[in-house]
Design an enzyme around this catalytic site. Sequence first.
Site, PDB file in Angstrom:
ATOM      1  N   GLN A  82       7.598   4.290 -21.759  1.00 53.06           N
ATOM      2  CA  GLN A  82       7.854   2.888 -21.417  1.00 53.06           C
ATOM      3  C   GLN A  82       6.775   1.993 -22.025  1.00 53.06           C
ATOM      4  OE1 GLN A  82       9.189   1.219 -17.487  1.00 53.06           O
ATOM      5  NE2 GLN A  82       7.009   0.972 -17.170  1.00 53.06           N
ATOM      6  N   HIS A 127      -0.149   2.001  -8.338  1.00 49.13           N
ATOM      7  CA  HIS A 127       0.067   0.559  -8.531  1.00 49.13           C
ATOM      8  C   HIS A 127      -1.193  -0.226  -8.169  1.00 49.13           C
ATOM      9  CE1 HIS A 127       4.405   1.759  -7.613  1.00 49.13           C
ATOM     10  NE2 HIS A 127       4.488   1.208  -8.805  1.00 49.13           N
ATOM     11  N   LEU A 149       5.045   0.563  -3.367  1.00 49.98           N
ATOM     12  CA  LEU A 149       3.727   0.649  -4.008  1.00 49.98           C
ATOM     13  C   LEU A 149       2.919   1.829  -3.482  1.00 49.98           C
ATOM     14  CD1 LEU A 149       2.786  -3.155  -3.903  1.00 49.98           C
ATOM     15  CD2 LEU A 149       3.925  -1.896  -5.739  1.00 49.98           C
ATOM     16  N   HIS A 150       2.176   2.449  -4.403  1.00 52.16           N
ATOM     17  CA  HIS A 150       1.262   3.536  -4.044  1.00 52.16           C
ATOM     18  C   HIS A 150      -0.069   3.261  -4.733  1.00 52.16           C
ATOM     19  CE1 HIS A 150       2.222   4.932  -8.052  1.00 52.16           C
ATOM     20  NE2 HIS A 150       3.509   4.944  -7.735  1.00 52.16           N
ATOM     21  N   ASN A 151      -1.010   4.212  -4.577  1.00 53.78           N
ATOM     22  CA  ASN A 151      -2.348   3.963  -5.122  1.00 53.78           C
ATOM     23  C   ASN A 151      -2.353   3.767  -6.636  1.00 53.78           C
ATOM     24  OD1 ASN A 151      -3.552   3.888  -2.708  1.00 53.78           O
ATOM     25  ND2 ASN A 151      -4.276   6.022  -2.742  1.00 53.78           N
TER      26      ASN A 151
HETATM   27  O1  PAF Z   1       7.619   0.811 -14.404  1.00 57.37           O
HETATM   28  C1  PAF Z   1       8.354   0.134 -13.653  1.00 57.37           C
HETATM   29  O2  PAF Z   1       8.193   0.081 -12.440  1.00 57.37           O
HETATM   30  C2  PAF Z   1       9.508  -0.674 -14.256  1.00 57.37           C
HETATM   31  O3  PAF Z   1      10.119   0.017 -15.288  1.00 57.37           O
HETATM   32  C3  PAF Z   1       9.073  -2.084 -14.708  1.00 57.37           C
HETATM   33  C4  PAF Z   1       8.064  -2.028 -15.842  1.00 57.37           C
HETATM   34  C5  PAF Z   1       8.488  -2.844 -13.536  1.00 57.37           C
HETATM   35  C6  PAF Z   1      10.287  -2.863 -15.216  1.00 57.37           C
HETATM   36  O4  PAF Z   1      11.261  -2.978 -14.229  1.00 57.37           O
END
Ligand code: PAF
Length: 278
Positions: free
Chosen positions: A153, A37, A33-35
């Site tokens: 995505q 997230h 995790l980074h800022n």
């Molecule tokens: O963006 C991500 O970190 C991944 O693609 C996700 C959405 C958690 C699915 O594994």
Amino acid sequence: MKIFNTKQALQQYLLQCRQNGKTIGLVPTMGALHNGHLSLIKQAQQKCDVTVCSIFVNPTQFTNADDLKNYPRPIEADITKLESVNCDILFNPEVTEMYAANEQWHIDLGQLEHLLEGKFRPGHYQGVTQVVYKLFDIVKPDYAFFGQKDYQQYLVIDKMVQLLNLPVKLVMCPIEREADGLAMSSRNIHLTADDHAHALVLSKALAYIKDNFNGSNLSEVTHSAGEMVRNQQGVTLEYLEIADGETLQPATDESAHLVALTAAQVGKTRLIDNMIIR
Ligand code: PAF
């Protein structure tokens, strides 16, 4: 923060939350995790009563075995970061908790699956939709939060939500950048100091397009930005395109929504970035 490793325990707890009238926000992640997230967690906290962060390095979305093996997994540091922003729940399952052996999945995502990232990572979005569908099914969130950094995505997940009529609202949150412009990414951990300096060309090229697009010079600005990246030592450009922001088909000067997207190999690390132009 409550930590759950099994679907059943998480679902039992969330059922109680829902019965008490609480709304649930989900922030799906693969950890490291980074800022960026943490900004998703903060947005979820503003909109929802209970925030669930999932950390699961999803094997089905990796198209390269070494990439999966080397993906960073600093779980203790991640827990500390989630606690520092008062995240309510971490869901951190094992692969066997999420997948039965030889599970099959296919969803017709149309052209969106094969453009840009899809060309370089065939099958990637099938794996992403497979795991996100499972996470939605387990958590049953009112809202789910995704970063703009993975623009394609987001569109792919939005398409799945529409196709399957899933009862969740998606929120796209802005890209968090380092002070020097580099888009935050879990993969930045792998950049050497030289790679980091070289990688800055990506956000610079995108900013060049944003600053210089005048409504009728799309192909010229795209070409010049591409040259900037191609001329950067230590960087191998995979694509830099201006696309329609809704379909990701190649854009024209007239397209209402324009987004510039790029991917490049920087040293041993593959990076992506994008910028909304209009
Ligand atoms: O963006 C991500 O970190 C991944 O693609 C996700 C959405 C958690 C699915 O594994």
